[in-house]
Design a protein around this motif. Structure first.
Motif, PDB file in Angstrom:
ATOM      1  N   PHE A  85       0.821  -1.209   0.000  1.00  0.00           N
ATOM      2  CA  PHE A  85       0.000   0.000   0.000  1.00  0.00           C
ATOM      3  C   PHE A  85       0.859   1.266   0.000  1.00  0.00           C
ATOM      4  O   PHE A  85       0.460   2.279  -0.564  1.00  0.00           O
ATOM      5  N   GLU A  86       2.041   1.203   0.576  1.00  0.00           N
ATOM      6  CA  GLU A  86       2.901   2.389   0.590  1.00  0.00           C
ATOM      7  C   GLU A  86       3.619   2.590  -0.743  1.00  0.00           C
ATOM      8  O   GLU A  86       3.732   3.721  -1.223  1.00  0.00           O
ATOM      9  N   TYR A  87       4.083   1.500  -1.374  1.00  0.00           N
ATOM     10  CA  TYR A  87       4.955   1.653  -2.533  1.00  0.00           C
ATOM     11  C   TYR A  87       4.381   1.150  -3.864  1.00  0.00           C
ATOM     12  O   TYR A  87       4.850   1.566  -4.916  1.00  0.00           O
ATOM     13  N   TYR A  92       0.604   0.079  -4.552  1.00  0.00           N
ATOM     14  CA  TYR A  92      -0.769   0.464  -4.863  1.00  0.00           C
ATOM     15  C   TYR A  92      -0.867   1.982  -4.906  1.00  0.00           C
ATOM     16  O   TYR A  92      -0.342   2.671  -4.040  1.00  0.00           O
ATOM     17  N   LEU A  93      -1.517   2.488  -5.895  1.00  0.00           N
ATOM     18  CA  LEU A  93      -1.674   3.928  -6.057  1.00  0.00           C
ATOM     19  C   LEU A  93      -3.118   4.317  -5.750  1.00  0.00           C
ATOM     20  O   LEU A  93      -3.855   4.770  -6.616  1.00  0.00           O
ATOM     21  N   VAL A  94      -3.529   4.102  -4.507  1.00  0.00           N
ATOM     22  CA  VAL A  94      -4.909   4.367  -4.113  1.00  0.00           C
ATOM     23  C   VAL A  94      -5.148   5.875  -4.128  1.00  0.00           C
ATOM     24  O   VAL A  94      -4.419   6.630  -3.490  1.00  0.00           O
ATOM     25  N   TRP A 118      -1.987   6.077   2.402  1.00  0.00           N
ATOM     26  CA  TRP A 118      -1.754   4.645   2.223  1.00  0.00           C
ATOM     27  C   TRP A 118      -2.078   3.822   3.465  1.00  0.00           C
ATOM     28  O   TRP A 118      -2.561   2.708   3.357  1.00  0.00           O
ATOM     29  N   GLN A 119      -1.831   4.365   4.672  1.00  0.00           N
ATOM     30  CA  GLN A 119      -2.138   3.623   5.899  1.00  0.00           C
ATOM     31  C   GLN A 119      -3.643   3.383   6.029  1.00  0.00           C
ATOM     32  O   GLN A 119      -4.085   2.271   6.331  1.00  0.00           O
ATOM     33  N   ALA A 158      -5.797   3.439   3.609  1.00  0.00           N
ATOM     34  CA  ALA A 158      -6.190   2.545   2.521  1.00  0.00           C
ATOM     35  C   ALA A 158      -5.902   1.090   2.890  1.00  0.00           C
ATOM     36  O   ALA A 158      -6.713   0.195   2.606  1.00  0.00           O
ATOM     37  N   ALA A 159      -4.773   0.832   3.525  1.00  0.00           N
ATOM     38  CA  ALA A 159      -4.418  -0.541   3.913  1.00  0.00           C
ATOM     39  C   ALA A 159      -5.398  -1.089   4.943  1.00  0.00           C
ATOM     40  O   ALA A 159      -5.913  -2.205   4.788  1.00  0.00           O
ATOM     41  N   SER A 186      -5.907   1.285  -8.976  1.00  0.00           N
ATOM     42  CA  SER A 186      -4.777   1.528  -8.079  1.00  0.00           C
ATOM     43  C   SER A 186      -3.561   0.652  -8.347  1.00  0.00           C
ATOM     44  O   SER A 186      -2.476   0.955  -7.879  1.00  0.00           O
ATOM     45  N   TYR A 187      -3.752  -0.437  -9.046  1.00  0.00           N
ATOM     46  CA  TYR A 187      -2.644  -1.371  -9.230  1.00  0.00           C
ATOM     47  C   TYR A 187      -2.533  -1.771 -10.695  1.00  0.00           C
ATOM     48  O   TYR A 187      -3.019  -2.822 -11.118  1.00  0.00           O
TER      49      TYR A 187
END
Length: 151
Positions: free
Chosen positions: A53-55, A57-59, A64-65, A67-68, A105-106
């Motif tokens: 999620f940090e590196y 996935y481009l949510v 990112w936290q 989103a995770a 996102s991915y």
């Protein structure tokens, strides 16, 4: 030709009508299993999930936290409701949006898993448009009168 269509179409509708609840149940459970398994994998390898999620996935919009945590929670909770057929349409709509966000996102997903996401999206649309069917808690609650206000 028209008479043939007028004869054959009602025949097939009568033939498959008893199977419709099974198709709706199958669609709900198929999608629920796919998302729930994904949630279990995320939960089971939490450090990897945070890394992705940090590196990777481009949510959009969400940090990112958040989103995770929210993505994992959605994948673990919403499929249970969907499989049981409880709040089916809102849960299917939520997973439909989640599915779109996952694809957007991915980008690496597009080559290998895009077909699966299309299939799940279509199955979720079936639930959104036609509901959960007779084999669901939604149907049972509507029929038993449990949700009616006492007068």
């Amino acid at each position: 030709m028209i008479n043939f269509i007028r004869t054959i179409d009602p025949f097939f509708e009568h033939l498959i009508r008893p199977l419709q609840p099974l198709l709706l149940l199958f669609s709900r459970v198929w999608v629920a299993i796919a998302f729930f398994k994904s949630g279990l994998i995320k939960y089971g390898s939490w450090e990897s999930t945070l890394y992705l999620f940090e590196y990777e996935y481009l949510v959009p919009i969400l940090p990112w936290q958040l989103a995770a945590y929210s993505g994992t929670a959605i994948e673990l909770i919403v499929p249970i409701f969907l499989a049981l057929g409880l709040f089916s349409r809102p849960m299917a709509l939520l997973l439909f949006g989640f599915n779109i966000i996952a694809v957007v996102s991915y980008p690496a997903l597009w080559q290998q898993g895009f077909y699966d996401h299309q299939l799940w999206g279509m199955m979720l649309l079936v639930t959104i448009f036609w509901g959960a069917g007779k084999l669901s808690l939604d149907q049972w609650l509507n029929q038993c009168g449990c949700n009616k206000n006492a007068t």
